[in-house]
Write an enzyme that holds these catalytic residues in place. Structure first.
Site, PDB file in Angstrom:
ATOM      1  N   VAL A 149       0.833  -1.204   0.000  1.00  0.00           N
ATOM      2  CA  VAL A 149       0.000   0.000   0.000  1.00  0.00           C
ATOM      3  C   VAL A 149       0.868   1.255   0.000  1.00  0.00           C
ATOM      4  O   VAL A 149       0.587   2.230  -0.683  1.00  0.00           O
ATOM      5  CB  VAL A 149      -0.957  -0.016   1.218  1.00  0.00           C
ATOM      6  CG1 VAL A 149      -1.676   1.319   1.362  1.00  0.00           C
ATOM      7  CG2 VAL A 149      -1.966  -1.144   1.081  1.00  0.00           C
ATOM      8  N   ALA A 150       1.957   1.235   0.775  1.00  0.00           N
ATOM      9  CA  ALA A 150       2.850   2.402   0.860  1.00  0.00           C
ATOM     10  C   ALA A 150       3.539   2.675  -0.473  1.00  0.00           C
ATOM     11  O   ALA A 150       3.750   3.832  -0.854  1.00  0.00           O
ATOM     12  CB  ALA A 150       3.892   2.178   1.946  1.00  0.00           C
ATOM     13  N   ILE A 192       2.548   2.035  -3.551  1.00  0.00           N
ATOM     14  CA  ILE A 192       1.710   2.335  -4.724  1.00  0.00           C
ATOM     15  C   ILE A 192       1.100   3.736  -4.631  1.00  0.00           C
ATOM     16  O   ILE A 192       0.357   4.027  -3.701  1.00  0.00           O
ATOM     17  CB  ILE A 192       0.587   1.282  -4.863  1.00  0.00           C
ATOM     18  CG1 ILE A 192       1.208  -0.105  -5.094  1.00  0.00           C
ATOM     19  CG2 ILE A 192      -0.359   1.633  -5.982  1.00  0.00           C
ATOM     20  CD1 ILE A 192       0.232  -1.234  -4.972  1.00  0.00           C
ATOM     21  N   GLU A 247      -1.617   5.425  -5.414  1.00  0.00           N
ATOM     22  CA  GLU A 247      -2.957   5.108  -5.931  1.00  0.00           C
ATOM     23  C   GLU A 247      -3.610   6.245  -6.714  1.00  0.00           C
ATOM     24  O   GLU A 247      -4.298   6.027  -7.704  1.00  0.00           O
ATOM     25  CB  GLU A 247      -3.894   4.707  -4.770  1.00  0.00           C
ATOM     26  CG  GLU A 247      -3.528   3.426  -4.066  1.00  0.00           C
ATOM     27  CD  GLU A 247      -2.530   3.641  -2.937  1.00  0.00           C
ATOM     28  OE1 GLU A 247      -2.294   2.686  -2.200  1.00  0.00           O
ATOM     29  OE2 GLU A 247      -1.984   4.761  -2.808  1.00  0.00           O
ATOM     30  N   ASP A 257       1.680  32.834 -39.809  1.00  0.00           N
ATOM     31  CA  ASP A 257       1.204  33.613 -40.953  1.00  0.00           C
ATOM     32  C   ASP A 257       1.174  35.079 -40.548  1.00  0.00           C
ATOM     33  O   ASP A 257       1.018  35.393 -39.366  1.00  0.00           O
ATOM     34  CB  ASP A 257      -0.216  33.183 -41.340  1.00  0.00           C
ATOM     35  CG  ASP A 257      -0.218  31.906 -42.168  1.00  0.00           C
ATOM     36  OD1 ASP A 257       0.776  31.659 -42.851  1.00  0.00           O
ATOM     37  OD2 ASP A 257      -1.211  31.167 -42.102  1.00  0.00           O
ATOM     38  N   ASP A 268      -4.050  27.975 -42.606  1.00  0.00           N
ATOM     39  CA  ASP A 268      -5.503  28.102 -42.732  1.00  0.00           C
ATOM     40  C   ASP A 268      -6.061  27.506 -44.015  1.00  0.00           C
ATOM     41  O   ASP A 268      -7.256  27.274 -44.128  1.00  0.00           O
ATOM     42  CB  ASP A 268      -5.929  29.573 -42.612  1.00  0.00           C
ATOM     43  CG  ASP A 268      -5.230  30.465 -43.631  1.00  0.00           C
ATOM     44  OD1 ASP A 268      -4.518  29.933 -44.513  1.00  0.00           O
ATOM     45  OD2 ASP A 268      -5.395  31.699 -43.547  1.00  0.00           O
ATOM     46  N   ASP A 321      -2.231  23.857 -46.645  1.00  0.00           N
ATOM     47  CA  ASP A 321      -1.408  23.977 -45.436  1.00  0.00           C
ATOM     48  C   ASP A 321      -1.391  22.693 -44.609  1.00  0.00           C
ATOM     49  O   ASP A 321      -0.581  22.555 -43.696  1.00  0.00           O
ATOM     50  CB  ASP A 321      -1.912  25.130 -44.543  1.00  0.00           C
ATOM     51  CG  ASP A 321      -1.573  26.483 -45.129  1.00  0.00           C
ATOM     52  OD1 ASP A 321      -0.569  26.571 -45.864  1.00  0.00           O
ATOM     53  OD2 ASP A 321      -2.313  27.451 -44.864  1.00  0.00           O
ATOM     54  N   ASN A 366      -2.734   8.100   1.717  1.00  0.00           N
ATOM     55  CA  ASN A 366      -2.513   8.134   0.269  1.00  0.00           C
ATOM     56  C   ASN A 366      -3.709   8.652  -0.512  1.00  0.00           C
ATOM     57  O   ASN A 366      -3.553   9.386  -1.490  1.00  0.00           O
ATOM     58  CB  ASN A 366      -2.167   6.730  -0.245  1.00  0.00           C
ATOM     59  CG  ASN A 366      -0.723   6.364   0.027  1.00  0.00           C
ATOM     60  OD1 ASN A 366       0.004   7.116   0.679  1.00  0.00           O
ATOM     61  ND2 ASN A 366      -0.291   5.215  -0.462  1.00  0.00           N
ATOM     62  N   ASP A 406      -3.349  12.935   1.000  1.00  0.00           N
ATOM     63  CA  ASP A 406      -2.431  13.372  -0.061  1.00  0.00           C
ATOM     64  C   ASP A 406      -3.139  13.882  -1.309  1.00  0.00           C
ATOM     65  O   ASP A 406      -2.644  14.777  -1.994  1.00  0.00           O
ATOM     66  CB  ASP A 406      -1.527  12.205  -0.498  1.00  0.00           C
ATOM     67  CG  ASP A 406      -0.483  11.879   0.549  1.00  0.00           C
ATOM     68  OD1 ASP A 406      -0.393  12.638   1.519  1.00  0.00           O
ATOM     69  OD2 ASP A 406       0.217  10.868   0.380  1.00  0.00           O
TER      70      ASP A 406
END
Length: 886
Positions: free
Chosen positions: A279-280, A282, A284, A326, A613, A617, A707, A711
């Site tokens: 878990v730490a 990744i 997420e 242009d 344009d 082009d 997480n 965070d």
């Protein structure tokens, strides 16, 4: 089978006249009856499908595995929290995808093709979706055919029908043809034009016979919808990074499992540790946050008149160091006005205001040709068509030579459309006796195809001396930054073809047109130069005209910095690439030259933005790193080939887009590095506890909470950080530059290490309060819970405070303003409030296995939490002192 009916029969069937078209009221009635002219879209994803797609991710698989393990070992509350987080993550993803879809739909509407229709006797431009059966539609080169049409008038009309037939060679169209055979192949029906096909040459008019799903393309493609979701290179790298981290997490979990078994830890603790580490490790929220920042950035750019069609363009914008622009309409106001007339009888200034102006006989003939050889309209103060032609029509109106009356009296019988390589356009008009060819275009090209000159109402041979007089007058106009357009004519007894039109003409004279530079462009050019970007002017105008405007705007300093298309032709690709850095103005160039210019710049390692344009082009827009189409004057073809569309055709918008692109990339990098620093701190805590035989300071549910709740909000807030005022004082970013360049990787590791270390210190203080050390055996459950609470709060709070210092890699928080990002202040306040709730509300304390801290420990926690922020601010201070010393 409209192809088997005559033009009159089709018009009668739809109760419409070619001259008037539908009335506004009737068009509304038919829109209600037939519906919008849009093809049936791909069925939208259901909410359930969106939800389950969010779970199809390597990182989520690891979390689901962790949930299964926690259930197996009887930790049902932990399992419920992990599953709640997975569901919450999926819900956030669904909301984000829904918002992104809405944003893309809005951008698509803004970039939708337009159609030129005649309604109530007047020509106007409308969204193609509003076209109805019976509408009279006007076609010209560069437009997509908006619906199935029976053609009523064709002038050298060619349509590329590969969307239907697969044949890329354009087909000649002839409105007069009628096909009685009911089995006539679609590709042979030359009196029809079909939806989604492309006009490549000439012009025409037709009556709409089918719209939306009733069209030919609607019948064969009941579902025709491109997958518009495209990942940027950055997103792809981060997605790959997420997969690698997932596999690494599983590998390290296996290693921890082995180490724990060797250390003879119990099974429960072993699983708990492995899950904590997974878990730490990744991040997420990473994919969702990057997608949110990109979507918000693109929406913000659309408000500033830049529609980004392809997401990778946002990333590339930050690296652009050459802007090829242009002149007309982009650097200038595109408000053409004729300010000077020249015939061999003399030169005259045209006043800026006034009607019913007087003119000599020679000037009237000159204006007559210019108006007859124009497709633009001007009625009741409203105009349609090319701004140059609008200026010519207005010139005639002001001198009593009305376009409507002139075109009625001298019906157009044929034409040779404008071509960028010839730089000429010719029409064949009826006269009282015989016919008259009217030609307008570049004066030097006019002189090449003319044998006579018109002076004082008489036709005389065109001598070299007279040619020199014309060219001298043209050069004087060019030096005044005027756009020069010549005119010539000839009488013929019978209708002639294209090949015979531009031969043996009589020169009438020329006009000088003013198109003043946009007021804001000069400052934008200076800003671009300050950002290490070289603005370059590309134009079909004369060198002197172009250089005069380039000097005024600050693009070029002297005429030596200019080169013409003819001079480019004399250089090989290698020679051109070597010399190109010295040029800032490219004059008298064709679309083919644009491709060479782009390739030459790119061969020198430049990242090039190119504007365009016209139909021709498209190749240069595709060749460029960023193809920019004009939203107002641009053809459907150029818009289709571009990466970005300017809704205001303004150079300043390109500079704003580059600035926004730089800020978006910086914000994404800021968010990602912040998240990785936080995750690194968590990994250090877990790994250190395993390696040194300490109790695990953090539980999986606590890490997940940090997480995905604590965070995520600061990371999103960092992603919408207000633009760095100094971003356009820096050089363009090297596209090959590492994401962690400029010492960012080192600072991420340092920040993560400091956060991890301080979390362990807090854990130590919590244990010490009850007489235990990190290596003690038989620690009571109460003491362990208290120590974990201190570690949990320090980890969360230190990351929240650390987000403040992540706002800039060099400037102090006081310099950028602590409250200038109100979203971040709000996110930190929310995070702290939620963290306090977790350790104070009873049902949450039992779920997360934490308890309330003493006042003394809150002070310790606060001091430890602000340390990473303070340390990074001190590092930035020494960096600034070091730079000043250098």
């Amino acid at each position: 089978m409209w192809y088997s009916k005559s033009k009159a029969e089709v018009l009668e069937a739809f109760s419409v006249s070619k001259q008037e078209g539908l009335s506004a009221e009737e068009s509304k009635v038919r829109l209600e009856k037939y519906g919008r002219n849009e093809l049936k879209a791909k069925p939208k994803k259901s909410v359930a499908r969106m939800f389950f797609e969010q779970l199809h991710d390597m990182l989520i698989y690891v979390l689901l595995g962790a949930a299964v393990i926690t259930i197996a070992i009887g930790e049902h509350i932990d399992a419920a929290i992990i599953l709640s987080v997975v569901v919450l993550n999926a819900v956030i993803g669904v909301i984000q995808e829904f918002k992104a879809e809405k944003a893309i739909e809005a951008l698509q509407k803004m970039a939708a093709p337009r159609a030129l229709v005649r309604r109530g006797g007047e020509t106007s431009e409308i969204d193609s979706a509003l076209v109805v059966p019976g509408d009279i539609v006007l076609l010209d080169a560069g437009r997509f055919v908006p619906a199935d049409m029976r053609l009523l008038e064709t002038v050298n009309l060619q349509i590329e029908e590969s969307a239907l037939t697969g044949e890329s060679v354009p087909d000649d169209k002839r409105a007069e043809e009628i096909y009685t055979d009911p089995k006539t192949p679609l590709g042979d029906r030359t009196n029809m034009a079909y939806m989604s096909t492309l006009v490549t040459y000439g012009r025409g008019e037709g009556v709409v016979v089918a719209t939306a799903m009733e069209t030919e393309i609607g019948k064969i493609a009941s579902i025709l919808d491109e997958d518009i979701q495209e990942m940027t290179p950055l997103q792809q790298r981060l997605a790959e990074f997420g997969r690698v981290v997932g596999f690494m997490a599983m590998g390290i979990c296996g290693l921890i499992f082995a180490i724990s078994a060797f250390q003879k830890r119990d099974l429960f603790e072993m699983f708990l540790t492995a899950i904590s580490l997974a878990v730490a490790a990744i991040p997420e929220g990473l994919p969702a946050i990057v997608a949110i920042v990109l979507a918000l950035g693109v929406t913000r750019m659309s408000r500033k008149n830049a529609i980004v069609k392809k997401l990778p363009a946002v990333e590339t914008l930050g690296s652009v160091n050459i802007i090829c622009s242009d002149k007309t309409g982009t650097l200038t106001q595109n408000k053409m006005a004729v300010s000077k007339l020249f015939t061999l009888g003399g030169s005259r200034d045209v006043p800026a205001e006034g009607e019913n102006l007087e003119a000599s006989g020679d000037e009237i003939e000159l204006m007559k040709t210019l108006v007859l050889c124009s497709d633009a309209t001007y009625e009741n103060g409203e105009s349609t068509g090319d701004p140059t032609e609008v200026a010519l029509v207005i010139l005639g109106e002001r001198h009593g030579i009305g376009r409507k009356q002139l075109h009625s009296a001298h019906k157009r019988m044929g034409e040779k459309p404008f071509d960028s390589s010839r730089k000429l356009m010719s029409t064949l008009n009826e006269e009282t006796v015989g016919y008259r060819v009217n030609t307008k275009g570049a004066i030097d090209n006019i002189l090449k195809i003319s044998d006579y000159a018109f002076v004082g109402g008489k036709v005389i041979p065109l001598t070299e001396e007279l040619k020199a007089e014309y060219l001298k007058a043209a050069e004087e106009m060019s030096d005044m930054a005027l756009r020069v357009l010549g005119a010539a004519y000839k009488y013929v007894e019978a209708p002639i073809g294209e090949a015979d039109m531009e031969v043996g003409l009589v020169v009438l004279g020329m006009v000088g047109m003013e198109d003043p530079p946009r007021l804001e462009v000069k400052a934008s050019i200076a800003k671009a130069k300050g950002a290490g970007i070289s603005p370059v002017m590309i134009t079909g105008d004369h060198r002197n005209t172009a250089v005069a405007i380039a000097k005024e705007l600050g693009i070029a300093d002297s005429i030596e910095q200019s080169i013409t298309g003819a001079e480019i032709d004399e250089l090989s690709d290698e020679e051109f690439s070597e010399k190109i850095s010295g040029y800032r103005v490219f004059a008298r160039v064709s679309p083919e030259h644009k491709v060479r210019i782009v390739n030459a710049y790119r061969a020198k390692g430049n990242i090039v933005s190119m504007t365009g344009d016209g139909v021709n082009d498209a190749p240069s827009l595709k060749c460029a790193d960023i193809g920019v189409a004009m939203g107002i004057t641009g053809t459907d073809v150029s818009k289709g080939a571009s990466d970005m569309i300017l809704t205001d055709d303004n150079f300043t918008t390109i500079v704003h887009a580059i600035e926004e692109g730089r800020n978006i990339y910086s914000n994404i990098r800021r968010s990602v590095i912040f998240l990785l620093s936080c995750n690194l701190g968590e990994v250090i805590v877990v790994v250190a506890s395993v390696m040194f035989l300490w109790p695990v300071p953090l539980l999986p549910t606590q890490i997940l909470w940090i997480n995905l709740i604590t965070d995520t909000f600061p990371a999103i807030a960092l992603g919408i950080e207000p633009g760095d005022r100094d971003v356009m004082k820096k050089k363009p970013r090297d596209p090959n530059e590492s994401f962690f360049a400029g010492g960012r990787g080192f600072r991420a590791v340092l920040g993560g290490a400091l956060i991890g270390l301080l979390t362990l210190v807090a854990f130590y203080f919590g244990l010490a309060e009850y007489g235990y050390s990190l290596g003690s055996r038989g620690i009571s459950e109460y003491a362990l819970t208290y120590a974990r609470t201190m570690a949990f709060v320090v980890l969360a709070a230190s990351q929240l405070f650390y987000s403040l210092t992540m706002r800039s890699s060099t400037k102090s928080i006081l310099e950028i303003g602590p409250f200038s990002n109100r979203f971040l202040i709000g996110a930190i306040g929310l995070g702290l409030a939620l963290q306090f709730a977790v350790v104070s509300i009873p049902f949450m304390t039992s779920a997360f296995k934490v308890q309330m801290l003493s006042q003394r420990d809150w002070v310790i926690v606060l001091l430890l939490s602000i340390t990473p922020f303070a340390a990074n601010e001190i590092i930035k201070l020494f960096m600034r002192i070091g730079r000043k010393g250098l």
